[in-house]
Scaffold this motif. Structure first.
Motif, short mmCIF file in Angstrom:
data_model
loop_
_atom_site.label_atom_id
_atom_site.label_comp_id
_atom_site.label_asym_id
_atom_site.label_seq_id
_atom_site.Cartn_x
_atom_site.Cartn_y
_atom_site.Cartn_z
N VAL A 199 0.83 -1.20 0.00
CA VAL A 199 0.00 0.00 0.00
C VAL A 199 0.88 1.26 0.00
N PRO A 200 0.97 1.96 -1.14
CA PRO A 200 1.70 3.24 -1.12
C PRO A 200 0.85 4.30 -0.43
N VAL A 201 1.48 5.05 0.47
CA VAL A 201 0.73 6.02 1.27
C VAL A 201 1.39 7.39 1.20
N PHE A 202 0.64 8.38 0.79
CA PHE A 202 1.16 9.75 0.81
C PHE A 202 0.05 10.65 1.36
N ASN A 203 0.24 11.11 2.57
CA ASN A 203 -0.75 11.97 3.24
C ASN A 203 -2.16 11.38 3.19
N GLU A 204 -2.32 10.21 3.77
CA GLU A 204 -3.62 9.55 3.75
C GLU A 204 -4.15 9.32 5.16
N SER A 205 -3.73 10.14 6.13
CA SER A 205 -4.13 9.86 7.51
C SER A 205 -5.65 9.85 7.69
N GLU A 206 -6.36 10.58 6.84
CA GLU A 206 -7.83 10.60 6.99
C GLU A 206 -8.46 9.27 6.60
N VAL B 208 1.19 -5.88 10.09
CA VAL B 208 1.56 -4.58 9.52
C VAL B 208 3.07 -4.38 9.46
N ALA B 209 3.56 -4.01 8.29
CA ALA B 209 4.96 -3.64 8.10
C ALA B 209 4.99 -2.21 7.62
N LEU B 210 6.05 -1.49 7.97
CA LEU B 210 6.16 -0.11 7.52
C LEU B 210 7.52 0.12 6.86
N ILE B 211 7.47 0.69 5.68
CA ILE B 211 8.70 1.15 5.05
C ILE B 211 8.55 2.65 4.91
N LYS C 65 4.48 7.88 -6.37
CA LYS C 65 3.81 6.59 -6.19
C LYS C 65 4.54 5.44 -6.85
N GLU C 66 5.12 5.68 -8.03
CA GLU C 66 5.78 4.59 -8.75
C GLU C 66 6.96 4.06 -7.94
N ALA C 67 7.74 4.98 -7.37
CA ALA C 67 8.89 4.57 -6.56
C ALA C 67 8.41 3.89 -5.28
N ALA C 68 7.34 4.43 -4.68
CA ALA C 68 6.82 3.84 -3.45
C ALA C 68 6.36 2.40 -3.71
N MET C 69 5.69 2.20 -4.84
CA MET C 69 5.24 0.84 -5.17
C MET C 69 6.44 -0.09 -5.36
N THR C 70 7.48 0.44 -6.01
CA THR C 70 8.68 -0.37 -6.22
C THR C 70 9.29 -0.77 -4.88
N ALA C 71 9.35 0.19 -3.95
CA ALA C 71 9.87 -0.11 -2.62
C ALA C 71 9.06 -1.24 -1.99
N HIS D 256 10.33 -5.13 -0.99
CA HIS D 256 10.36 -5.61 0.39
C HIS D 256 9.28 -6.65 0.70
N ALA D 257 8.30 -6.80 -0.19
CA ALA D 257 7.24 -7.77 0.07
C ALA D 257 7.81 -9.18 0.01
N THR D 258 7.36 -10.05 0.91
CA THR D 258 7.94 -11.38 0.96
C THR D 258 6.97 -12.46 0.51
N GLY D 259 5.75 -12.07 0.16
CA GLY D 259 4.70 -13.04 -0.09
C GLY D 259 4.89 -13.89 -1.33
N ASP D 260 4.13 -14.99 -1.39
CA ASP D 260 4.09 -15.84 -2.59
C ASP D 260 3.30 -15.11 -3.67
N ALA D 261 2.44 -14.20 -3.22
CA ALA D 261 1.74 -13.33 -4.16
C ALA D 261 1.66 -11.96 -3.52
N VAL D 262 1.70 -10.93 -4.34
CA VAL D 262 1.68 -9.56 -3.83
C VAL D 262 0.52 -8.82 -4.48
N VAL D 263 -0.29 -8.17 -3.65
CA VAL D 263 -1.38 -7.36 -4.18
C VAL D 263 -1.02 -5.89 -3.97
N VAL D 264 -1.09 -5.09 -5.02
CA VAL D 264 -0.83 -3.65 -4.91
C VAL D 264 -2.19 -2.96 -4.86
N ILE D 265 -2.38 -2.10 -3.87
CA ILE D 265 -3.68 -1.44 -3.72
C ILE D 265 -3.48 -0.01 -3.21
N ASP D 266 -4.33 0.93 -3.68
CA ASP D 266 -4.27 2.32 -3.20
C ASP D 266 -4.86 2.41 -1.81
#
Ligand code: UDP
Ligand code: MG
Length: 347
Positions: free
Chosen positions: A29-36, A83-86, A94-100, A104-114
């Motif tokens: 989950v890429p996060v940029f100012n989403e505290s709300e 929960v993990a935090l990078i 966002k593109e770089a955040a998703m790459t990060a 770092h994801a360790t799963g057998d499958a990875v889901v990318v979600i906003d």
């Protein structure tokens, strides 16, 4: 004989069922100012993960938020071991955040979600199912409609996809965002692409593998505002075009050639006119037209060249795509499950 084969496949099926249970699912989950939206997002995501029979980790990538999103995720870790935090050292996009996240994801499958709940977490099981059944390595969520968007956004998106279909080398599905599931193999291939100018939609398509789509309805943003405006969208499409095709360079060449030929014909016409009728009117207007037109074509051509040269210069610096300030892994993931993540991190 048949009996033995049947028995064997029975055992295999039972075995794979067990294997399914211990599969690890990573949610990036890429996060940029989403505290709300984060509290509601995590509540809905947790409910979905609780209903699924897999070990899970939720990798939040804080992309330099200034509204306490990172602190909120830190707090989440106390109550949720998934929960993990990078935390990136600043906003890298966002593109770089998703790459990060993918690194770092360790799963057998990875889901990318906003994080803004435009991609409903409830769709995740629908993305996981085809992968578990072995139907594909990439399962992307495809928007049923673009309702709710302004006509200008819809029209520009349409033009962009049309253009990409014409000039791009890898076909890019329409109305598809970054919301998707990638198998471990697909992630491994994707993280090998380290270009600075990351047009993820294009990269997702470029890696190939068996890709299947799952239709979904995109919701409106839960809170806050989109980080995209038309200027950003414009440079995003320039990014898409220049990273996947050099066709504009050819267009520039042909337009230049065409203009040169036209200018030659025009010149011959003027010579003929002067010889036959003589010249009593100085050709100021026609001269200006030619000069300005050629000047325009030259500037455009140089501009196009510049887009590519600029990209070459960015790529040759070979800077890392992002910098990590803090990395807190998920406690739900056993340490033995982490080699793939470690391998990615060293890159
Ligand atoms: N995002 C990010 N870094 C940025 C901009 C956005 O990590 O520089 C995240 C944002 O927090 C959200 C996702 O990317 O989770 C999509 O952003 P947004 O909703 O602004 O894009 P849109 O849905 O309008 O395409
Ligand atoms: Mg959004």
């Amino acid at each position: 004989m048949n009996g033995i084969v049947a028995e064997q496949s029975e055992i295999e099926r039972a075995g794979s069922k067990d294997a399914r249970q211990c599969r690890l699912l990573s949610i990036v989950v890429p996060v940029f100012n989403e505290s709300e939206t984060l509290p509601e997002f995590h509540r809905r995501l947790s409910a979905v993960l609780d209903s699924m029979p897999y070990t899970a980790e939720v990798v939040y990538i804080d992309d330099g938020s200034e509204d306490g999103s990172a602190e909120f995720v830190r707090g989440l870790r106390d109550s949720d071991p998934r929960v993990a935090l990078i935390q990136l050292s600043r906003n890298f996009g966002k593109e770089a955040a998703m790459t990060a996240g993918l690194d770092h994801a360790t799963g057998d499958a990875v889901v990318v979600i906003d994080a803004d709940l435009q991609d409903p977490p409830e769709v995740i099981p629908e993305l996981v199912a085809p992968w578990v059944e072995g139907k594909g390595e990439v399962v992307y969520a495809q928007r049923r409609s673009r309702a709710g968007e302004t006509w200008l956004k819809r029209a520009s998106a349409h033009t962009f996809y049309k253009l990409m279909e014409r000039v791009g080398r890898a076909p890019m599905p329409r109305n598809v965002g970054d919301f998707r599931l990638l198998s471990r193999a697909a992630v491994a291939d994707l993280v090998r692409l380290r270009e600075q100018h990351r047009f993820m939609k294009g990269l997702f398509a470029w890696i190939g593998h068996r890709q299947i789509s799952v239709p979904y309805d995109r919701d409106p943003r839960h809170a806050g505002s989109s980080k995209w405006n038309y200027i950003k969208l414009w440079s995003f499409s320039i990014e898409g075009i220049t990273s996947f095709t050099t066709a504009p360079l050819k267009v520039a060449t042909y337009v230049g050639l065409l203009v040169a030929v036209l200018a030659l014909v025009f010149g011959l016409g003027i010579i003929y006119e002067t010889l036959v009728y003589g010249s009593d009117v100085p050709g100021y207007p026609s001269l200006m037209v030619v000069v300005l037109f050629l000047g325009g074509v030259q500037l455009t051509t140089i501009g196009i060249l510049g887009e590519y040269v600029g990209r070459i210069s960015d790529e040759t610096k070979r800077r890392p795509l992002y910098l990590v300030q803090d990395h807190l892994p998920a406690e739900s993931v056993p340490p033995s499950d982490k080699p793939s993540g470690k391998a990615a991190r060293t890159r």
